[in-house]
Design an enzyme around this catalytic site. Structure first.
Site, PDB file in Angstrom:
ATOM      1  N   LYS A 185      -8.197  31.742  -9.365  1.00 22.06           N
ATOM      2  CA  LYS A 185      -6.933  31.641 -10.084  1.00 22.06           C
ATOM      3  C   LYS A 185      -6.207  32.957  -9.817  1.00 22.06           C
ATOM      4  CE  LYS A 185      -3.979  31.596 -13.684  1.00 22.06           C
ATOM      5  NZ  LYS A 185      -3.536  33.000 -13.482  1.00 22.06           N
ATOM      6  N   GLY A 244      -9.819  40.840 -17.169  1.00 16.25           N
ATOM      7  CA  GLY A 244      -8.491  40.826 -17.784  1.00 16.25           C
ATOM      8  C   GLY A 244      -8.541  41.185 -19.252  1.00 16.25           C
ATOM      9  N   SER A 245      -7.625  40.604 -20.002  1.00 16.13           N
ATOM     10  CA  SER A 245      -7.455  40.988 -21.401  1.00 16.13           C
ATOM     11  C   SER A 245      -8.463  40.307 -22.313  1.00 16.13           C
ATOM     12  CB  SER A 245      -6.053  40.616 -21.867  1.00 16.13           C
ATOM     13  OG  SER A 245      -5.956  39.208 -21.971  1.00 16.13           O
ATOM     14  N   GLY A 286      -6.931  36.715 -23.251  1.00 14.83           N
ATOM     15  CA  GLY A 286      -7.060  35.711 -22.193  1.00 14.83           C
ATOM     16  C   GLY A 286      -8.511  35.388 -21.888  1.00 14.83           C
ATOM     17  N   GLY A 287      -9.334  36.432 -21.836  1.00 15.01           N
ATOM     18  CA  GLY A 287     -10.744  36.226 -21.510  1.00 15.01           C
ATOM     19  C   GLY A 287     -11.463  35.436 -22.585  1.00 15.01           C
ATOM     20  N   GLU A 343     -14.974  40.282 -18.035  1.00 13.45           N
ATOM     21  CA  GLU A 343     -14.814  41.696 -18.391  1.00 13.45           C
ATOM     22  C   GLU A 343     -13.470  41.785 -19.098  1.00 13.45           C
ATOM     23  OE1 GLU A 343     -14.553  44.417 -14.999  1.00 13.45           O
ATOM     24  OE2 GLU A 343     -13.351  45.588 -16.414  1.00 13.45           O
ATOM     25  N   CYS A 365      -9.520  49.643 -16.405  1.00 13.69           N
ATOM     26  CA  CYS A 365     -10.330  49.142 -17.517  1.00 13.69           C
ATOM     27  C   CYS A 365     -11.285  50.222 -18.010  1.00 13.69           C
ATOM     28  CB  CYS A 365     -11.103  47.904 -17.088  1.00 13.69           C
ATOM     29  SG  CYS A 365     -11.902  48.095 -15.503  1.00 13.69           S
ATOM     30  N   GLU A 413      -8.076  49.099 -27.367  1.00 15.16           N
ATOM     31  CA  GLU A 413      -7.548  49.530 -26.079  1.00 15.16           C
ATOM     32  C   GLU A 413      -6.019  49.417 -26.054  1.00 15.16           C
ATOM     33  OE1 GLU A 413      -8.981  47.067 -22.906  1.00 15.16           O
ATOM     34  OE2 GLU A 413      -8.244  48.397 -21.329  1.00 15.16           O
TER      35      GLU A 413
END
Lengths: 509, 509
Positions: B166, B221-222, B225-226, B245, B282, B375
């Site tokens: 994706k 990613g975030s 979203g994750g 992650e 990250c 974060e």
């Protein structure tokens, strides 16, 4: 509201034997988890925990007569089987002690700085650390080997993780006894008894999986119960690994040549495997693809004879008995399903073994007969008669994940002539263990064992039996540029603990 | 309804550059997954896939100028950084080729029959097989190294798993270019181009995780979203492993003695690390525990000077810029929070680096200041001033999981005097990588690397960088009593492929 009582029940009569405990409240679950968490430091030393596991095995053996009697009273599995299962359980505890001693599971990898890499590599030293408190949901059908002192507990303690066990309601008194033995073994090594918690009750099991200090879970049981706990583990604010062994059909394929060669032996072997422990094994062969025609008929005849000779048996509890009888009735009603030996009620508290037959064609596409592709706990199997290899392949391709898949080959096929290798490759995507000319019941405790498989057999890619089961309770951590003086001994250059490791790309032992 | 266009956007101006594609429909996602699944047989041979990975690296290098230009146009990360990142990506592809060649990841364990075991052990031979099609969700901030040809893709292909990526909407044109290079490299080895699928669009990402033939997923990613994708993976009828992650604060602890010894160097080092790549790593240090008092003041002074000198930079997209500015504003408003260098809007399309300070006491218990423990993507960090060791320990104990945790020690502490080892042990539960006297930005590609950590850093216990990342895409299978003639060569006694293995308890290489 008074706490709900936990009763020990005699499956041979359905009568309550004694009240063992009460169901744990949320506060009691919390206390058990906190006590386990507080005990984790006492497991930090590998030498101590290996000794603890060995002492646990010794003490369980010393209490054998009492434990087997208690187990039999609640499970009706009989003293012979239970004595064997206890021996297996002690062997397993000692096997994990050996694994802890060796330390290969720490998976030590050391890289010294390398400026030629892109980007340059600093000093990196990796090994595995325990995850924390492990919740263990024990099984009904192995009151020793997959219960309080079973593989999940042994591997978790071996990894350095304290355990809180959710007792199975089919053997609460035994669970208490075994927990007491484990706790006293812990005390002998100065480990707080809280290292092994035990809670009873359905709600307590839900509280346990949701507890913030629980770091991972092991489960052996039904698809429904396991999936509910898996979902709860995944839905936590902090999701945790859930290693559940849920359900498996354990397909068996008998080739035309194998049936022609030894129909009787295969039929008799199948009867033994599917009725072992009154059909209450997670690896019971539940679907057997047998060729149509004379050779297959002989196999069915042999199976008929052997199953007819099987004594009625007592299931682990009366709810299982009800489910078994209902499951059989529903399956037997399907079009084209016959029952050469009708499984059913033996007496008021027993069941009798049997099997169903169906043309494999009925299983080749979605429909009512899909029920036959679901596990039915108890002494029954489904024999599907196939008319050609393609039909058998089609049925296999429709199966959900399994713990095991088995093929029976002729001597020539086993020697490499014909489709043997092809069939092995065809079975491999279906299961975690692929057997040739054997029966899936009987799961050896060995480093190369894999007792797990694609969902719903297992909710992860892990095993619950064998040496690598310890991997479930660990996570890696890497130290970057940590001075030698501060490193844990496992990661020092001079390898004071003599660990197997990968050192700058070299495998050392 | 017309398909939604996918635009390449210039982050330096916020303007659309070109339409790259349209968002994939459910049918197109299905076609990509089916094509990938159909290609899996072509990856079965380890020699072929190692060669494919090496060719992919060669072809990416050959297209370097074009790729770096395309990447810079969409990400504004600059040609120097992007050239380095492409080199890292190619190094990583070749590193996995080496791992595939060696075959240790197959984790071969062979046990011959042993009748002395309880129960007896049959012939058992275990290794690992690929899971199937892997869905890779690529990251915004590493358009090469954590994107179409990044670590997830390289490790999955190395494991023998086809991939459907994706694409990240921040670099769709580059994603198409890189996919084209990988596909042509595949074709050179007779591997169908479907082995590497690429889809665009948010909905396509959801379709992908739900596709029955997708067997596992990797994500960078975030947290939001994750977690949504993790939840979708867990809610499938057949749940699949989701290696995500998500987010990390990457705490840094500077001891009193370290600050006394080299306040300036630490301040300058921190400035470099937190502003690297415009703070879009990250592993950016997001919380730094600095002692109160004069030595800590010097550190903050040095940090102030260095950050003040940092040029304004362009973030990966304007939504990130908005989030960064909003996140800063919300944090700066909190009681007792100061900003010696105020981070904020540089120009219309840029941001300027800065940092916040707060008494550590404010972070020692739950409250509004918990926002500072989350974060904040971009060039900002939080410096928390602690008055004693206990206060620092309390703050650390309140942190969620992290990719990294870092301690800066004095020379004496690093040599083993004082609390060095104790602090290392205190940081270990917090993270997957623990650093001494360094900065977490910069993640080397090496066997001992671990780029992962307790949730929300990672949704599993795995790593997305380093040799063991390949383990994510495999599952074990054990053959029981399979005749030598039918066994895959990896499991034969004579070891024709020369694989490292554990053979009856002996480690062989």
């Amino acid at each position: 509201m008074a706490a709900a009582p936990v009763w020990s029940v005699d499956p041979r009569t359905g009568k309550q034997r004694e009240q063992v405990a009460v169901e744990a409240t949320a506060e009691e679950v919390d206390a058990a988890v906190r006590a386990a968490h507080a005990a984790r430091g006492a497991l930090a030393d590998r030498t101590v925990r290996a000794a603890f596991l060995r002492t646990a095995a010794d003490r369980l053996e010393a209490a054998r007569d009492q434990l087997v009697e208690a187990a039999d009273a609640e499970t009706a599995l009989g003293p012979v089987r239970l004595t064997g299962e206890l021996a297996r359980t002690c062997y397993q505890l000692r096997a994990f002690a050996g694994i802890v001693d060796e330390g290969a599971f720490l998976d030590v990898i050391i890289n010294h700085p390398d400026d030629t890499a892109t980007p340059p590599v600093p000093d990196l030293r990796r090994y595995k650390v325990p995850l924390g408190v492990v919740a263990v949901y024990s099984a009904s059908n192995f009151p020793f080997a997959f219960s309080v002192a079973g593989g999940d507990t042994a591997s978790a303690l071996g990894a350095g993780c304290p355990v809180v066990v959710k007792a199975h309601p089919d053997h609460p008194a035994l669970s208490e006894l075994v927990a007491r033995v484990l706790r006293s073994a812990a005390a002998e090594h100065g480990i707080p008894e809280g290292v092994l918690g035990l809670v009873h009750g359905f709600e307590a099991g839900i509280e346990l999986i949701r507890h913030p200090l629980v770091a991972a879970a092991g489960f052996t049981g039904s698809v429904r119960g396991g999936r509910a706990l898996f979902d709860a583990a995944a839905a936590r604010p902090v999701p945790i690994p859930f290693h559940g062994e849920l359900g498996s059909l354990n397909p068996v394929l008998v080739t035309e040549a194998a049936a022609a060669e030894r129909a009787e032996a295969i039929g008799a072997g199948l009867a033994g495997s599917m009725t072992l422990g009154v059909g209450q094994f997670c690896v019971k062969p539940g679907l057997v693809l047998v060729p149509a025609g004379a050779a297959g008929d002989n196999l069915v005849k042999s199976l008929t004879d052997a199953v007819s000779d099987t004594d009625a048996g007592v299931l682990l509890d009366h709810r299982m008995r009800d489910n078994f009888l209902a499951g059989i009735a529903e399956r037997a009603e399907l079009t084209d399903v016959d029952s050469p030996v009708t499984p059913g009620a033996g007496g008021e508290h027993t069941v009798s073994a049997g099997f169903l037959t169906v043309p494999a064609e009925r299983l080749a596409r979605a429909g009512d007969h899909d029920l036959l592709l679901e596990e039915c706990f108890g002494p029954v199997t489904v024999v599907a008669r196939y008319t050609d290899d393609g039909e058998a392949t089609t049925v296999l391709s429709r199966l959900p994940g399994n713990l095991t898949a088995t093929v029976h080959l002729s001597a020539e096929e086993a020697a490499g002539e014909g489709r043997g290798a092809e069939l092995l490759a065809e079975l491999t995507p279906l299961a975690g263990r692929v057997l040739v000319n054997g029966w899936p019941t009987g799961v050896a405790v060995a480093p190369a064992q894999h007792h797990g498989g694609p969902y719903p057999a297992t909710t992860s890619t892990s095993t619950s039996v064998g040496g690598t089961a310890i991997e479930r309770w660990l996570r890696p951590v890497t130290y970057q540029n940590a001075p030698e003086a501060l490193l844990p001994p496992e990661l020092r250059d001079d390898n004071p603990l003599g660990l197997p490791r990968r050192y700058d790309g070299r495998l050392e032992r």
